[in-house]
Structure formats: structure tokens, C-alpha cells
Design a protein around this motif. Sequence first.
Motif, short mmCIF file in Angstrom:
data_model
loop_
_atom_site.label_atom_id
_atom_site.label_comp_id
_atom_site.label_asym_id
_atom_site.label_seq_id
_atom_site.Cartn_x
_atom_site.Cartn_y
_atom_site.Cartn_z
N SER A 58 18.56 48.42 39.52
CA SER A 58 18.73 48.91 38.27
C SER A 58 18.80 47.55 37.41
O SER A 58 18.93 46.49 37.91
N LEU A 59 18.49 48.00 36.24
CA LEU A 59 18.54 46.79 35.15
C LEU A 59 19.79 46.36 35.07
O LEU A 59 19.87 45.07 34.45
N HIS A 60 20.68 46.85 35.29
CA HIS A 60 22.32 46.17 35.11
C HIS A 60 22.79 45.70 36.16
O HIS A 60 23.97 45.51 36.24
N ALA A 61 21.73 45.68 37.25
CA ALA A 61 22.49 45.19 38.63
C ALA A 61 23.10 43.91 38.32
O ALA A 61 24.34 43.70 39.08
N ASN A 62 22.62 43.02 37.67
CA ASN A 62 23.19 41.64 37.32
C ASN A 62 24.57 41.71 36.52
O ASN A 62 25.47 41.10 36.69
N ASP A 63 24.55 42.59 35.71
CA ASP A 63 25.95 42.87 34.97
C ASP A 63 27.06 43.53 36.04
O ASP A 63 28.00 42.98 35.86
N THR A 64 26.37 44.24 36.78
CA THR A 64 27.63 44.74 37.65
C THR A 64 28.02 43.62 38.78
O THR A 64 29.12 43.42 39.11
N ALA A 65 27.04 42.63 39.11
CA ALA A 65 27.42 41.69 39.92
C ALA A 65 28.31 40.41 39.22
O ALA A 65 29.31 40.12 39.93
N ALA A 66 27.96 40.57 38.14
CA ALA A 66 28.80 39.69 37.29
C ALA A 66 30.34 39.90 37.22
O ALA A 66 31.39 39.18 37.57
N GLU A 67 30.48 41.36 37.15
CA GLU A 67 31.93 41.88 37.13
C GLU A 67 32.40 41.78 38.35
O GLU A 67 33.57 41.51 38.77
N LEU A 68 31.53 42.05 39.48
CA LEU A 68 32.19 41.87 40.86
C LEU A 68 32.46 40.39 41.00
O LEU A 68 33.40 40.21 41.84
N LEU A 69 31.77 39.58 40.69
CA LEU A 69 32.11 38.17 40.81
C LEU A 69 33.56 37.97 40.11
O LEU A 69 34.39 37.19 40.81
N ARG A 70 33.88 38.34 38.92
CA ARG A 70 34.86 38.35 38.23
C ARG A 70 36.30 38.89 39.03
O ARG A 70 37.17 38.42 39.26
N VAL A 71 36.08 40.09 39.85
CA VAL A 71 36.92 40.54 40.42
C VAL A 71 37.31 39.69 41.79
O VAL A 71 38.51 39.51 42.08
N LEU A 72 36.23 39.22 42.44
CA LEU A 72 36.39 38.26 43.46
C LEU A 72 37.16 37.22 43.19
O LEU A 72 38.06 36.73 43.74
N ARG A 73 36.98 36.53 42.06
CA ARG A 73 37.68 35.32 41.49
C ARG A 73 39.13 35.92 41.27
O ARG A 73 39.99 34.81 41.76
N ALA A 74 39.24 36.57 40.92
CA ALA A 74 40.64 37.12 40.35
C ALA A 74 41.52 37.58 41.43
O ALA A 74 42.85 37.39 41.66
N SER A 75 40.99 38.20 42.53
CA SER A 75 41.87 39.13 43.44
C SER A 75 41.59 38.56 44.88
O SER A 75 42.39 39.17 45.75
N PHE A 76 40.32 38.14 45.10
CA PHE A 76 40.28 37.73 46.49
C PHE A 76 40.87 36.22 46.69
O PHE A 76 40.02 35.39 46.81
N THR A 77 42.16 36.26 46.96
CA THR A 77 42.90 34.87 47.01
C THR A 77 42.91 34.22 48.51
O THR A 77 43.23 33.14 48.80
N GLN A 78 42.72 35.19 49.53
CA GLN A 78 42.77 34.82 50.74
C GLN A 78 42.31 35.99 51.58
O GLN A 78 41.92 37.25 51.18
N ARG A 79 42.00 35.76 53.08
CA ARG A 79 41.19 36.55 53.85
C ARG A 79 41.85 37.90 53.86
O ARG A 79 41.18 38.92 53.92
N ASP A 80 43.10 38.05 53.89
CA ASP A 80 43.68 39.45 54.03
C ASP A 80 43.43 40.52 52.87
O ASP A 80 43.84 41.55 53.06
N ASP A 81 43.08 39.84 51.61
CA ASP A 81 42.92 40.51 50.65
C ASP A 81 41.70 41.18 50.67
O ASP A 81 41.47 42.22 49.85
N TRP A 82 40.80 40.90 51.53
CA TRP A 82 39.36 41.46 51.74
C TRP A 82 39.28 43.08 51.56
O TRP A 82 38.74 43.72 50.81
#
Lengths: 172, 481
Positions: free
Chosen positions: B135-159
Motif C-alpha cells: 500500500s502507498l500508506h505502508a510506511n506511515d503505518t510502519a512509522a506508527e508501529l515504531l512509535r507504539v514499539l518505542r512507547a510500549s515494548f519496554t521488555q520481553r514480556d510486553d511482546w
Amino acid sequence: MTTPDPRLDRFTSFSRQLVDQAGTVALSTNDQIDNGTFDFATWAKSMLKLFDFGLAGGLALAPDMVAPCFPGLPGGDGEADLSDYIDVNPDTRVSRRLSVVPGSFRHDGTAFAIPDQFLSCAPSVLKPLETQFRIAVAWPDLRSGTYRGAVRLVPEVAGASGADVVQVIVDL
Amino acid sequence: MSTTVHSLLALYGALDEAVLAAGDDSETAAVVERYLPGTTGTNAGWFSEIRRFLDIPPGDLPPFENVSASINAIIEEQQHPEDEEGSTPPTPLTKSELSRLTFVIGVLSQLPDTGQIADAALVDGLALAVPDPDSLHANDTAAELLRVLRASFTQRDDWTSVMLFASGQALIDPLVSQISLCRTRIKQAHGHTCVVLTTEFTRDTTPGNPSLDELKSVVDPLNWHHCLSFFCDMQPQHTPDRTDGWRRVLEVTSTTCKVAGTPVMKTPLKYWLGPSKKESEPVAPLVAWVNYELDDTPGSAALGNGLVLVDEGFIKMYSTNLNAGAPGVRVVTKKVVCFRYLSEVAIAILACVSGYGNQGMDMLLDGIQKRRDTKNVSGWTDWSPSEPTSASSTQSAPGEGTSVPSDPNRASRRAIIVAVDMMTECIDEFSTKSNAVAGKLATGAMPIPEMITLSTEFAARLATDPWRYLERLRDVQRGDK
């Protein structure tokens, strides 16, 4: 001896009994060998009884506290290989003691059998209405794979109907 | 030239290199430890081990690139080289590979001082895992996914929770989000310290989902190189055929299968497909299994490069429907593996990242799809259960395969008595000491000095007990007891 942690009492008492019983079996076996009267079937029965008594129940009791006393136990990492849960029909009235049928657990497609002394059922007793248990193996020479075996369920009440034997296929 | 597996390994290796560069007590080491516990401190340096190990067989191992270059290599491998004659068709990443890519990008995004790693590269990598990568918006979606990972994926158990959230927000392919993290433990097996990898996966009875019959159509080891890019080839061996019904295969693996002239690992295996046709007792047909282990046929060792000390396990498949042809399956796998020259940490990382331990999931999700593809009908081996022979079904005599005490020496009696006495003394001694510590714990006081002392004594006892036993036994034999 009473302790603040009654589990420690139970484990200590159980451990002494287990060591004493294991020692008795070992001494008796050793004498038979020396006398030329050793009989494998008798030895296997004794070992089976010993492990029915002890191993599965003992593993549930705070093992870390006296673990250094058993450095020679099989499964050096302290963790047994466990099968998936096996379902059996419930008994609504009595508890049933589980034991593996001697010599029955064989690797599918081979004649390789797990020595009975390394096998146990967890839990070793199914209380009324309980229907699930697992096979546990603590043996570093276990060949991982699919095993066929048989487990005996014996009611713990005298006069109750006879033992059931269930055939199982487990992955270890 | 690189491959997805090779590049994935480079990304994970970048974590180890960052830890080594920053030092044991650094924030970088603390971060990596939260996601890959047990891989830092004295265990750091596993990536060098893996590199040396992969370089052992003959061939030129391609270099492991930096993070940005590795992500670009993965992306390039997905693109179809339309204008290149004789080019190798692109191999889409499996769901497991996408999951491992997302995980490592998530960890990389948490490293402090990542000036060397541009966010754009991380976003490009994550764009492969979004629901619609084209999709043309794939990178926008991915950027949001990166933001979520940075904010919420703080340790292995959060996966698990992070993946659930991301899937709910349509930020990641739902199938990718359902892939479990690699589960490993250490086990003593056949005289070696090995790594055990276990997986479990289910697909429900929704129409279109795989059936047990479909899974059986791809799970024969001779098909594994069709399903997983770490397997270069699976070569059946018939000279000789075994007499016990087990089949033989030479497994050829590498992180760079598609690159000519690079090192490969060769491991001779034997395997068994069950249940067999000739069953004396009826077995429900809603279950099937593959068992495999190192081939012990005389002469088979010469086929391999001797780098694998233990490789055994099973793939167990259940139908969760009323018949094996209907959708709905549950798959459980276990692999016990030990490589020569590699520590347990390095084995675990290599096995998890390469997909070596994920055979159930990758075959389930990707192998079946590949076979469904009408372009890939040839080269697959159909399910054919193994047949027991007289050699495989012989009842072993009582005592065979079991340990039997056989020491006729009367001194053995004394040895047994000494062993029992010492074990009983040990129980008494440590139960008393543990009792004292337990007493303090029960009152709410945290007896840290006492716990340190007790733990030290435990360790010392463990180390010296064998010698203490020998000394007691010698005393008994000398009659000095």
C-alpha cells in the motif's frame, strides 16, 4: 520439629524417607547380586514402588532448599521433560493412584524403552473428579520423540473396583 | 550478496556488538538484557561465536552488514528483479521471519544513542510486516508501529500485549502478531549441554485454514527446504536403506542457501512418520507425528561435517475438527539441539533467529500456502507413514536398555551405606539452616546476609560433596571410620 514453614518439615521428613527407602532397595539389590540371586523383575518392582512413593510428589515440595543434597539426580538441569496432559475418565468417588506399567514406554518405531525408574506420573494421585495427568521423565539420555506406553490407575479405597490400564501416546 | 536469514542474524548480532562496545555496566547492556535475557554480561560475545561457527565449513561466508544495510538487503530480496535474466525468484519472508524482524527492530529502537541507526531504516523494515506492505500508506503505518514499539515494548514480556494492540490497530499483519517468541531452555542430553526449543501453534476451524491432511502433505523432512529458507536441501539417502523402517536424509542448512560458494552445514538425520499403517491397536487418525534424530546408520557420519552433536525432536500435529480433511489444527514441536564449538546462548540465538526451532509454525503457515500455489506442485513429497519392521518392533528382553546394578564387589555395600548416611546428614544440616532463614522470612525480616551465607554454603557443598564422599569411602575402607 515444627518450623515456621510447614512445607520444610514435610519435605525434610519426606526426603529422609526417600533416602532410607532408596538405600534399602540398593542394599538388598547389592546383596542379591553378591549372592547370585538377583532377579530383575523383583528389582524393577522395588524401584517402581520407590518412585511411585517419592519422585513425583517430592518434586512439588520446595526442592530448592535441599537441592545440593541430590547432585546425582537425573536431569542435571533439575527440570523433567513433561508430556501434554492426558485425559482419562473421571472417578466421582475415589482417588486413583497412577503408575506406569513397567517396561511399557517405548519410542515409536523402535524397541527403545524408557527405564521405569526415570518415569513418573504428575500428579501421582488423581483425586475424585480429576481427569488429567502428565508423564514426567527426568533422564538425560531420553531420546526426544513420540512414545507409546501404558498407565495403571488403581483406586485407593479397599474393595473398590479393579485397576484400569490406559494406553497413551505421548511426546517427550 | 546476502539472504534474509543472514541479514536477520546481522540485526540480532548488532545488539551483541552494541553491548560489547558500550560495556557490561552500560545502559545498552541493561536494555538488551531486558529483551534477550542471559545474553549480556559474561555471555556477551555470542555473535562472534556464531560468525566463527558459520565460517567453519568450506566456502566464503558473506559479511554481516550494519543495521541499515541489513534491512535494505532484506527489502531488496523481496523485490522481484524483473529485468534480470536467470535471476532467483524472490522468497517472501515467512510470518515467523517477519515476527523476528519486528522484534529485533523493536529492541534496536530502544537502544540509547542510536545515532548510527536512522529511524527511516527501522520504518522501512517494519513496513514489510504491516497488513498491506504494498500500500502507498505502508510506511506511515510502519512509522506508527515504531512509535507504539518505542512507547510500549519496554521488555520481553510486553511482546504479546504489544502485538495484540498493534494488530487491533491494524498496524501489523494479524498472522505475524500471533507468532510466539522463541522458547528455549537448557537441558543435559546424551552427555552434552543442549538447547531445547519448543513451539505450539493452532489454527482454528475457520474455512480456509489448514487441515491436518494439508499439514501432512508438507511436513515430511524431504519438504523442509521448500518451507524454510534456512534449509538449503534435504537429500534422501538410500545407500543403505535402514532395516528398521526409519528413513534417512542429509539435511543441508545455511544462512546463505541461495548464494553459491558459501558454507553449508550438513547433518545426517533419520526420521519416522507416525502413526504407521500396521497398527495393532486402533489409533485415532486425527493425529500424526514426525520424529527425527541423528542418523546412526554405519557410514552416515561421513556425510556430515560433524558440527551437530545432538539434533532430535518431534513435530506433533492434531486435527481439531471432526475429520483430518477439515480446517483446524494444533501443532506442537520440540527440538533438542547442540552444536560443536557453540555455547548454549549462541546455539539458542542461532536456532531461534534462523527458524531452526520454528518448523511447526513456518510449515503450517507458509509451506501449506506454497504447496497450494499451483506453480509449486513438483518437488514435494507426499505423506507416507513409516512401516515397522521386525527390527523396529522387537520386544526387548527385560533389562535391555535399563540400568542394572552389577557391582559384585562387597565394598559396594559400604559405598551405598556411606552414600545414604551422607545424604541424610546433608538433609538434616541444610534443613536446620534453611529453617533459621525461613523463620526470619516468616517474621517479615529479610535476612539478606544469612541468605547470602546459606547460598554460599550451598554452592560450596555442591562443589565439594563428591570429594567428601570419596574421602569418607576411603576412611571406611581403611577401617578408620
